[in-house]
Scaffold this motif. Structure first.
Motif, PDB file in Angstrom:
ATOM      1  N   LEU A  28       0.826  -1.209   0.000  1.00 60.35           N
ATOM      2  CA  LEU A  28       0.000   0.000   0.000  1.00 60.35           C
ATOM      3  C   LEU A  28       0.862   1.261   0.000  1.00 60.35           C
ATOM      4  O   LEU A  28       0.601   2.200  -0.764  1.00 60.35           O
ATOM      5  N   MET A  29       1.890   1.301   0.838  1.00 61.30           N
ATOM      6  CA  MET A  29       2.717   2.497   0.976  1.00 61.30           C
ATOM      7  C   MET A  29       3.587   2.765  -0.253  1.00 61.30           C
ATOM      8  O   MET A  29       4.166   3.849  -0.363  1.00 61.30           O
ATOM      9  N   ASN A  30       3.647   1.814  -1.159  1.00 55.78           N
ATOM     10  CA  ASN A  30       4.392   2.001  -2.398  1.00 55.78           C
ATOM     11  C   ASN A  30       3.484   2.024  -3.621  1.00 55.78           C
ATOM     12  O   ASN A  30       3.963   1.944  -4.756  1.00 55.78           O
ATOM     13  N   SER A  31       2.175   2.145  -3.383  1.00 51.72           N
ATOM     14  CA  SER A  31       1.229   2.253  -4.491  1.00 51.72           C
ATOM     15  C   SER A  31       1.306   3.666  -5.078  1.00 51.72           C
ATOM     16  O   SER A  31       1.705   4.616  -4.394  1.00 51.72           O
ATOM     17  N   PRO A  32       0.947   3.833  -6.352  1.00 52.92           N
ATOM     18  CA  PRO A  32       1.110   5.134  -7.014  1.00 52.92           C
ATOM     19  C   PRO A  32       0.425   6.304  -6.294  1.00 52.92           C
ATOM     20  O   PRO A  32       1.036   7.354  -6.119  1.00 52.92           O
ATOM     21  N   LYS A  33      -0.816   6.143  -5.869  1.00 52.08           N
ATOM     22  CA  LYS A  33      -1.513   7.264  -5.225  1.00 52.08           C
ATOM     23  C   LYS A  33      -0.951   7.560  -3.839  1.00 52.08           C
ATOM     24  O   LYS A  33      -0.939   8.705  -3.407  1.00 52.08           O
ATOM     25  N   TRP A  34      -0.508   6.524  -3.120  1.00 47.14           N
ATOM     26  CA  TRP A  34       0.119   6.789  -1.818  1.00 47.14           C
ATOM     27  C   TRP A  34       1.348   7.667  -2.041  1.00 47.14           C
ATOM     28  O   TRP A  34       1.541   8.681  -1.369  1.00 47.14           O
ATOM     29  N   GLY A  39       3.065  10.481   0.130  1.00 46.77           N
ATOM     30  CA  GLY A  39       4.504  10.659   0.077  1.00 46.77           C
ATOM     31  C   GLY A  39       5.273   9.397   0.392  1.00 46.77           C
ATOM     32  O   GLY A  39       4.759   8.467   1.003  1.00 46.77           O
ATOM     33  N   ASP A  40       6.504   9.387  -0.044  1.00 46.00           N
ATOM     34  CA  ASP A  40       7.394   8.252   0.181  1.00 46.00           C
ATOM     35  C   ASP A  40       7.834   8.259   1.638  1.00 46.00           C
ATOM     36  O   ASP A  40       8.462   9.210   2.097  1.00 46.00           O
ATOM     37  N   ARG A  41       7.494   7.237   2.371  1.00 51.44           N
ATOM     38  CA  ARG A  41       7.852   7.116   3.789  1.00 51.44           C
ATOM     39  C   ARG A  41       9.093   6.239   3.975  1.00 51.44           C
ATOM     40  O   ARG A  41       9.377   5.802   5.068  1.00 51.44           O
ATOM     41  N   ASN A  42       9.809   5.978   2.869  1.00 52.37           N
ATOM     42  CA  ASN A  42      11.022   5.155   2.912  1.00 52.37           C
ATOM     43  C   ASN A  42      10.768   3.781   3.517  1.00 52.37           C
ATOM     44  O   ASN A  42      11.553   3.295   4.327  1.00 52.37           O
ATOM     45  N   VAL A  43       9.661   3.191   3.124  1.00 50.26           N
ATOM     46  CA  VAL A  43       9.310   1.831   3.536  1.00 50.26           C
ATOM     47  C   VAL A  43       9.404   0.978   2.270  1.00 50.26           C
ATOM     48  O   VAL A  43       8.515   1.004   1.429  1.00 50.26           O
ATOM     49  N   HIS A  44      10.544   0.246   2.151  1.00 54.81           N
ATOM     50  CA  HIS A  44      10.813  -0.484   0.922  1.00 54.81           C
ATOM     51  C   HIS A  44      11.109  -1.959   1.154  1.00 54.81           C
ATOM     52  O   HIS A  44      11.602  -2.639   0.255  1.00 54.81           O
ATOM     53  N   SER A  45      10.814  -2.443   2.357  1.00 54.76           N
ATOM     54  CA  SER A  45      10.978  -3.868   2.664  1.00 54.76           C
ATOM     55  C   SER A  45       9.958  -4.234   3.740  1.00 54.76           C
ATOM     56  O   SER A  45       9.419  -3.355   4.422  1.00 54.76           O
ATOM     57  N   VAL A  46       9.717  -5.518   3.887  1.00 52.16           N
ATOM     58  CA  VAL A  46       8.804  -5.979   4.943  1.00 52.16           C
ATOM     59  C   VAL A  46       9.329  -5.554   6.305  1.00 52.16           C
ATOM     60  O   VAL A  46       8.562  -5.128   7.173  1.00 52.16           O
ATOM     61  N   GLU A  47      10.644  -5.624   6.493  1.00 43.23           N
ATOM     62  CA  GLU A  47      11.233  -5.230   7.777  1.00 43.23           C
ATOM     63  C   GLU A  47      10.987  -3.751   8.065  1.00 43.23           C
ATOM     64  O   GLU A  47      10.674  -3.369   9.194  1.00 43.23           O
ATOM     65  N   GLU A  48      11.113  -2.900   7.043  1.00 42.85           N
ATOM     66  CA  GLU A  48      10.843  -1.467   7.226  1.00 42.85           C
ATOM     67  C   GLU A  48       9.362  -1.225   7.492  1.00 42.85           C
ATOM     68  O   GLU A  48       9.008  -0.340   8.275  1.00 42.85           O
ATOM     69  N   PHE A 100      -6.350   3.300  -0.093  1.00 39.87           N
ATOM     70  CA  PHE A 100      -6.781   2.013  -0.640  1.00 39.87           C
ATOM     71  C   PHE A 100      -5.953   1.657  -1.862  1.00 39.87           C
ATOM     72  O   PHE A 100      -5.485   2.535  -2.585  1.00 39.87           O
ATOM     73  N   LEU A 101      -5.778   0.370  -2.073  1.00 43.67           N
ATOM     74  CA  LEU A 101      -5.078  -0.097  -3.269  1.00 43.67           C
ATOM     75  C   LEU A 101      -5.914   0.255  -4.504  1.00 43.67           C
ATOM     76  O   LEU A 101      -7.153   0.249  -4.443  1.00 43.67           O
ATOM     77  N   PRO A 102      -5.274   0.530  -5.628  1.00 43.90           N
ATOM     78  CA  PRO A 102      -5.987   0.978  -6.828  1.00 43.90           C
ATOM     79  C   PRO A 102      -7.191   0.136  -7.251  1.00 43.90           C
ATOM     80  O   PRO A 102      -8.230   0.707  -7.601  1.00 43.90           O
ATOM     81  N   PRO A 103      -7.129  -1.215  -7.213  1.00 43.14           N
ATOM     82  CA  PRO A 103      -8.303  -1.963  -7.677  1.00 43.14           C
ATOM     83  C   PRO A 103      -9.562  -1.761  -6.823  1.00 43.14           C
ATOM     84  O   PRO A 103     -10.655  -2.123  -7.248  1.00 43.14           O
ATOM     85  N   TYR A 104      -9.417  -1.173  -5.634  1.00 43.26           N
ATOM     86  CA  TYR A 104     -10.548  -1.058  -4.716  1.00 43.26           C
ATOM     87  C   TYR A 104     -11.013   0.385  -4.535  1.00 43.26           C
ATOM     88  O   TYR A 104     -11.864   0.668  -3.704  1.00 43.26           O
ATOM     89  N   GLU A 105     -10.471   1.284  -5.338  1.00 40.06           N
ATOM     90  CA  GLU A 105     -10.905   2.678  -5.310  1.00 40.06           C
ATOM     91  C   GLU A 105     -12.191   2.826  -6.109  1.00 40.06           C
ATOM     92  O   GLU A 105     -12.444   2.073  -7.051  1.00 40.06           O
ATOM     93  N   GLY A 106     -13.002   3.798  -5.723  1.00 41.04           N
ATOM     94  CA  GLY A 106     -14.211   4.107  -6.475  1.00 41.04           C
ATOM     95  C   GLY A 106     -15.331   3.095  -6.316  1.00 41.04           C
ATOM     96  O   GLY A 106     -16.273   3.086  -7.102  1.00 41.04           O
TER      97      GLY A 106
END
Length: 173
Positions: A28-34, A39-48, A100-106
């Motif tokens: 979710l945090m790396n989805s286009p609308k997020w 904004g980029d919260r520098n969360v790029h791994s499961v550990e982060e 929300f993830l893109p497929p579940y918007e609208g």
């Protein structure tokens, strides 16, 4: 973990985020609308993602009894988004937020989840005011906030972020 409040609507289960939700939160945090609107919260791994959940969500949950929630579609138990009531450092009032993830918007899921949490904020948390912040160009978020009864009252910003945001507010009677 103590038995924190879970919510349920016709189509959704809404539960406090846990460390087990880290893979979903990462997605979710790396989805286009997020990235565009939050904004980029520098969360790029499961550990982060686990660290983010531990430091942001679980600390608030322990302190206030509520936090960010994972929104799960009942018909297939699919995690589709998040919605929460937030206590931000340096802010007196709490605010509501959602993603929300893109497929579940609208599809009305964000309204359904946020409306349930607005009722919780009024009846269980006994809040008098709830706020929300969004970028001016985030038209779908603005439309949803207005549908939830929040009114645009000006601009503001969130702690540790200098970006100018539209500030919405709803007073509960």
């Amino acid at each position: 973990m103590p038995n924190y409040k879970h919510h349920s609507t016709k189509r959704l289960n809404i539960k406090p985020v846990t460390l087990e939700d880290a893979p979903f939160i990462l997605e979710l945090m790396n989805s286009p609308k997020w990235l565009k609107f939050i904004g980029d919260r520098n969360v790029h791994s499961v550990e982060e993602a686990e660290t983010y959940i531990r430091e942001k969500a679980l600390s608030q949950l322990k302190k206030h009894g509520h936090t960010n929630n994972v929104v799960i579609r009942k018909k297939d138990q699919k995690k589709i988004g998040t919605c929460g009531i937030y206590h931000r450092d340096g802010k007196d009032e709490v605010d509501i937020g959602f993603a929300f993830l893109p497929p579940y918007e609208g599809k009305g899921y964000a309204y359904e989840a946020a409306n349930e949490l607005m009722k919780f904020a009024k009846t269980q948390l006994k809040l008098n005011i709830i706020k929300a912040y969004t970028l001016e160009e985030n038209k779908s978020s603005r439309k949803l906030l207005e549908r939830l009864g929040l009114e645009l009252i000006g601009t503001g910003n969130l702690p540790n972020n200098d970006e100018k945001l539209l500030m919405y507010q709803r007073e509960f009677n």
